[in-house]
Design a protein around this motif. Structure first.
Motif, PDB file in Angstrom:
ATOM      1  N   CYS A  34       0.830  -1.181   0.000  1.00  0.00           N
ATOM      2  CA  CYS A  34       0.000   0.000   0.000  1.00  0.00           C
ATOM      3  C   CYS A  34       0.880   1.253   0.000  1.00  0.00           C
ATOM      4  O   CYS A  34       2.085   1.172   0.217  1.00  0.00           O
ATOM      5  CB  CYS A  34      -0.935  -0.004   1.210  1.00  0.00           C
ATOM      6  N   TYR A  35       0.284   2.373  -0.233  1.00  0.00           N
ATOM      7  CA  TYR A  35       1.084   3.595  -0.347  1.00  0.00           C
ATOM      8  C   TYR A  35       1.785   3.945   0.959  1.00  0.00           C
ATOM      9  O   TYR A  35       2.876   4.496   0.970  1.00  0.00           O
ATOM     10  CB  TYR A  35       0.211   4.753  -0.825  1.00  0.00           C
ATOM     11  N   ARG A  36       1.152   3.625   2.087  1.00  0.00           N
ATOM     12  CA  ARG A  36       1.771   3.946   3.376  1.00  0.00           C
ATOM     13  C   ARG A  36       3.056   3.147   3.564  1.00  0.00           C
ATOM     14  O   ARG A  36       4.099   3.679   3.937  1.00  0.00           O
ATOM     15  CB  ARG A  36       0.802   3.641   4.521  1.00  0.00           C
ATOM     16  N   CYS A  37       2.984   1.854   3.321  1.00  0.00           N
ATOM     17  CA  CYS A  37       4.171   1.023   3.496  1.00  0.00           C
ATOM     18  C   CYS A  37       5.244   1.387   2.474  1.00  0.00           C
ATOM     19  O   CYS A  37       6.433   1.327   2.761  1.00  0.00           O
ATOM     20  CB  CYS A  37       3.791  -0.448   3.374  1.00  0.00           C
ATOM     21  N   ARG A  38       4.844   1.789   1.306  1.00  0.00           N
ATOM     22  CA  ARG A  38       5.817   2.179   0.294  1.00  0.00           C
ATOM     23  C   ARG A  38       6.538   3.460   0.716  1.00  0.00           C
ATOM     24  O   ARG A  38       7.750   3.560   0.633  1.00  0.00           O
ATOM     25  CB  ARG A  38       5.116   2.385  -1.047  1.00  0.00           C
ATOM     26  N   GLU A  39       5.777   4.424   1.190  1.00  0.00           N
ATOM     27  CA  GLU A  39       6.387   5.692   1.590  1.00  0.00           C
ATOM     28  C   GLU A  39       7.273   5.536   2.818  1.00  0.00           C
ATOM     29  O   GLU A  39       8.267   6.230   2.966  1.00  0.00           O
ATOM     30  CB  GLU A  39       5.291   6.732   1.874  1.00  0.00           C
ATOM     31  N   GLN A  40       6.901   4.625   3.695  1.00  0.00           N
ATOM     32  CA  GLN A  40       7.667   4.437   4.918  1.00  0.00           C
ATOM     33  C   GLN A  40       8.743   3.368   4.765  1.00  0.00           C
ATOM     34  O   GLN A  40       9.454   3.037   5.695  1.00  0.00           O
ATOM     35  CB  GLN A  40       6.722   4.061   6.061  1.00  0.00           C
ATOM     36  N   SER A  41       8.833   2.802   3.576  1.00  0.00           N
ATOM     37  CA  SER A  41       9.854   1.791   3.282  1.00  0.00           C
ATOM     38  C   SER A  41       9.803   0.628   4.269  1.00  0.00           C
ATOM     39  O   SER A  41      10.824   0.139   4.736  1.00  0.00           O
ATOM     40  CB  SER A  41      11.251   2.414   3.269  1.00  0.00           C
ATOM     41  N   ILE A  42       8.601   0.214   4.600  1.00  0.00           N
ATOM     42  CA  ILE A  42       8.425  -0.923   5.485  1.00  0.00           C
ATOM     43  C   ILE A  42       8.790  -2.205   4.745  1.00  0.00           C
ATOM     44  O   ILE A  42       8.454  -2.380   3.581  1.00  0.00           O
ATOM     45  CB  ILE A  42       6.975  -0.971   5.998  1.00  0.00           C
ATOM     46  N   ALA A  43       9.507  -3.058   5.430  1.00  0.00           N
ATOM     47  CA  ALA A  43       9.959  -4.295   4.803  1.00  0.00           C
ATOM     48  C   ALA A  43       8.774  -5.174   4.410  1.00  0.00           C
ATOM     49  O   ALA A  43       7.745  -5.193   5.072  1.00  0.00           O
ATOM     50  CB  ALA A  43      10.876  -5.058   5.744  1.00  0.00           C
ATOM     51  N   TYR A  44       8.946  -5.911   3.347  1.00  0.00           N
ATOM     52  CA  TYR A  44       7.903  -6.841   2.919  1.00  0.00           C
ATOM     53  C   TYR A  44       8.418  -8.260   3.054  1.00  0.00           C
ATOM     54  O   TYR A  44       9.620  -8.515   3.047  1.00  0.00           O
ATOM     55  CB  TYR A  44       7.478  -6.564   1.471  1.00  0.00           C
ATOM     56  N   THR A  45       7.490  -9.170   3.171  1.00  0.00           N
ATOM     57  CA  THR A  45       7.830 -10.581   3.171  1.00  0.00           C
ATOM     58  C   THR A  45       6.980 -11.282   2.133  1.00  0.00           C
ATOM     59  O   THR A  45       5.762 -11.150   2.130  1.00  0.00           O
ATOM     60  CB  THR A  45       7.555 -11.212   4.552  1.00  0.00           C
ATOM     61  N   CYS A  46       7.617 -11.982   1.238  1.00  0.00           N
ATOM     62  CA  CYS A  46       6.870 -12.722   0.231  1.00  0.00           C
ATOM     63  C   CYS A  46       6.066 -13.830   0.901  1.00  0.00           C
ATOM     64  O   CYS A  46       6.624 -14.643   1.625  1.00  0.00           O
ATOM     65  CB  CYS A  46       7.836 -13.327  -0.793  1.00  0.00           C
ATOM     66  N   PRO A  47       4.755 -13.859   0.703  1.00  0.00           N
ATOM     67  CA  PRO A  47       3.930 -14.873   1.364  1.00  0.00           C
ATOM     68  C   PRO A  47       4.157 -16.277   0.809  1.00  0.00           C
ATOM     69  O   PRO A  47       3.761 -17.259   1.402  1.00  0.00           O
ATOM     70  CB  PRO A  47       2.499 -14.400   1.087  1.00  0.00           C
ATOM     71  N   LYS A  48       4.810 -16.341  -0.308  1.00  0.00           N
ATOM     72  CA  LYS A  48       4.995 -17.635  -0.962  1.00  0.00           C
ATOM     73  C   LYS A  48       6.315 -18.298  -0.568  1.00  0.00           C
ATOM     74  O   LYS A  48       6.351 -19.477  -0.249  1.00  0.00           O
ATOM     75  CB  LYS A  48       4.922 -17.452  -2.477  1.00  0.00           C
ATOM     76  N   CYS A  49       7.409 -17.510  -0.604  1.00  0.00           N
ATOM     77  CA  CYS A  49       8.720 -18.106  -0.351  1.00  0.00           C
ATOM     78  C   CYS A  49       9.401 -17.556   0.899  1.00  0.00           C
ATOM     79  O   CYS A  49      10.440 -18.051   1.299  1.00  0.00           O
ATOM     80  CB  CYS A  49       9.627 -17.913  -1.562  1.00  0.00           C
ATOM     81  N   GLY A  50       8.820 -16.502   1.499  1.00  0.00           N
ATOM     82  CA  GLY A  50       9.366 -15.979   2.735  1.00  0.00           C
ATOM     83  C   GLY A  50      10.500 -14.986   2.556  1.00  0.00           C
ATOM     84  O   GLY A  50      11.099 -14.550   3.530  1.00  0.00           O
ATOM     85  N   PHE A  51      10.781 -14.620   1.318  1.00  0.00           N
ATOM     86  CA  PHE A  51      11.833 -13.643   1.073  1.00  0.00           C
ATOM     87  C   PHE A  51      11.479 -12.299   1.705  1.00  0.00           C
ATOM     88  O   PHE A  51      10.346 -11.836   1.596  1.00  0.00           O
ATOM     89  CB  PHE A  51      12.034 -13.473  -0.433  1.00  0.00           C
ATOM     90  N   GLN A  52      12.458 -11.673   2.369  1.00  0.00           N
ATOM     91  CA  GLN A  52      12.233 -10.368   2.965  1.00  0.00           C
ATOM     92  C   GLN A  52      13.076  -9.325   2.259  1.00  0.00           C
ATOM     93  O   GLN A  52      14.246  -9.570   1.949  1.00  0.00           O
ATOM     94  CB  GLN A  52      12.595 -10.384   4.454  1.00  0.00           C
ATOM     95  N   GLY A  53      12.481  -8.169   2.003  1.00  0.00           N
ATOM     96  CA  GLY A  53      13.203  -7.106   1.318  1.00  0.00           C
ATOM     97  C   GLY A  53      12.735  -5.747   1.781  1.00  0.00           C
ATOM     98  O   GLY A  53      11.695  -5.635   2.439  1.00  0.00           O
ATOM     99  N   PRO A  54      13.479  -4.731   1.465  1.00  0.00           N
ATOM    100  CA  PRO A  54      13.155  -3.367   1.855  1.00  0.00           C
ATOM    101  C   PRO A  54      12.018  -2.790   1.011  1.00  0.00           C
ATOM    102  O   PRO A  54      11.817  -3.213  -0.112  1.00  0.00           O
ATOM    103  CB  PRO A  54      14.450  -2.615   1.608  1.00  0.00           C
TER     104      PRO A  54
END
Ligand code: ZN
Ligand code: ZN
Length: 54
Positions: A34-54
């Motif tokens: 979402c735009y909030r997480c994008r603007e705040q650069s919140i880390a994401y986790t891929c729900p499929k493989c568990g990869f985490q990224g900025p």
């Protein structure tokens, strides 16, 4: 594309404006933020493989 995509980081239903989707660099599963997480650069986790990224 459906209207029920959810932010990978905060699980909010994505609004049309400001949200973004991109393929996971590992498994190519589409990750949405979402735009909030994008603007705040919140880390994401891929729900499929568990990869985490900025
Ligand atoms: Zn979010
Ligand atoms: Zn992945």
């Amino acid at each position: 594309m459906t209207a029920k995509e959810r932010c990978t980081s905060c699980n909010a239903t994505l609004a049309v404006e400001g949200s973004t989707g991109f393929p996971c660099p590992v498994c190519a599963n589409t990750i949405y933020r979402c735009y909030r997480c994008r603007e705040q650069s919140i880390a994401y986790t891929c729900p499929k493989c568990g990869f985490q990224g900025p």
